[in-house]
Motif scaffolding. Sequence first.
Motif, short mmCIF file in Angstrom:
data_model
loop_
_atom_site.label_atom_id
_atom_site.label_comp_id
_atom_site.label_asym_id
_atom_site.label_seq_id
_atom_site.Cartn_x
_atom_site.Cartn_y
_atom_site.Cartn_z
N MET A 30 0.82 -1.21 0.00
CA MET A 30 0.00 0.00 0.00
C MET A 30 0.86 1.27 0.00
O MET A 30 1.71 1.44 0.87
CB MET A 30 -0.90 -0.01 1.23
N GLY A 31 0.61 2.14 -0.97
CA GLY A 31 1.28 3.42 -1.01
C GLY A 31 2.69 3.38 -1.56
O GLY A 31 3.35 4.42 -1.65
N LYS A 32 3.14 2.21 -1.95
CA LYS A 32 4.51 2.09 -2.46
C LYS A 32 4.48 1.68 -3.94
O LYS A 32 3.45 1.34 -4.49
CB LYS A 32 5.28 1.04 -1.66
N GLU A 33 5.64 1.69 -4.55
CA GLU A 33 5.72 1.27 -5.93
C GLU A 33 5.77 -0.25 -6.04
O GLU A 33 6.04 -0.95 -5.05
CB GLU A 33 6.95 1.90 -6.62
N ILE A 34 5.52 -0.75 -7.22
CA ILE A 34 5.60 -2.18 -7.50
C ILE A 34 7.06 -2.61 -7.36
O ILE A 34 7.97 -1.94 -7.84
CB ILE A 34 5.09 -2.48 -8.92
N LYS A 35 7.24 -3.74 -6.68
CA LYS A 35 8.61 -4.26 -6.48
C LYS A 35 8.75 -5.66 -7.09
O LYS A 35 7.86 -6.50 -6.91
CB LYS A 35 8.93 -4.36 -5.00
N PHE A 36 9.83 -5.87 -7.77
CA PHE A 36 10.16 -7.16 -8.36
C PHE A 36 10.44 -8.17 -7.24
O PHE A 36 11.11 -7.85 -6.25
CB PHE A 36 11.39 -7.00 -9.24
N LEU A 37 9.93 -9.38 -7.41
CA LEU A 37 10.23 -10.46 -6.47
C LEU A 37 11.15 -11.50 -7.11
O LEU A 37 12.24 -11.76 -6.61
CB LEU A 37 8.94 -11.14 -5.98
N SER A 96 16.37 -12.32 -6.52
CA SER A 96 16.99 -11.32 -5.64
C SER A 96 15.97 -10.42 -4.95
O SER A 96 16.30 -9.77 -3.97
CB SER A 96 17.98 -10.47 -6.43
N GLY A 97 14.75 -10.36 -5.46
CA GLY A 97 13.74 -9.50 -4.86
C GLY A 97 12.91 -10.16 -3.77
O GLY A 97 12.10 -9.50 -3.12
N MET A 98 13.11 -11.43 -3.55
CA MET A 98 12.33 -12.13 -2.51
C MET A 98 12.72 -11.56 -1.16
O MET A 98 13.91 -11.51 -0.82
CB MET A 98 12.59 -13.63 -2.58
#
Lengths: 113, 112
Positions: A39-46, A58-60
């Motif tokens: 919530m409120g943040k940008e999309i992050k790669f997992l 590396s995004g886990m």
Amino acid sequence: EAGVTQFPSHSVIEKGQTVTLRCDPISGHDNLYWYRRVMGKEIKFLLHFVKESKQDESGMPNNRFLAERTGGTYSTLKVQPAELEDSGVYFCASSLLAGAEQFFGPGTRLTVL
Amino acid sequence: SQKIEQNSEALNIQEGKTATLTCNYTNYSPAYLQWYRQDPGRGPVFLLLIRENEKEKRKERLKVTFDTTLKQSLFHITASQPADSATYLCALEEDSNYQLIWGAGTKLIIKP
């Protein structure tokens, strides 16, 4: 042609429980990605699968997250045990080639209480 | 530190005008940059991709520019329509991997 599908669309669980999210990519797409938007943040790669292999995880966030793609078709993302900060929308995407346009699923909204 | 910045405030544009959205990045060396559209409750939808050696890309009413000196991409929608109202996300990818690194998005509102 069917798009990327995700199941469930919503999940509400208690802290400490386990949840498994599923993603079915577009048929023939070897590349499958998991992303998360808190919530409120940008999309992050997992992480990124090429067929059944993890190309980049590396995004886990930590070892409570486990992704699998047995057989190189659908993928699952398991969170065990879930924590409050795991709440967010989990997106899956697939692409024919790595680095090409990605097709996103509708996302799974996870709420951890 | 590395960051991607998009206007956090909603952009209100009159129908028929050109909408211009900005994506600035710091301390990245993108191989290319992508723009996506996201509607409420849905996943992002790919719009355009522009490579580091390209200055401009067009698709129908959409145009993207990429200035690696300014470290900026601009996304234009000409002859805007209320149906163009959505959140627009920029994402970049560096050469070393295939991770998309995302901006937070700008909400665009086209008023009739």
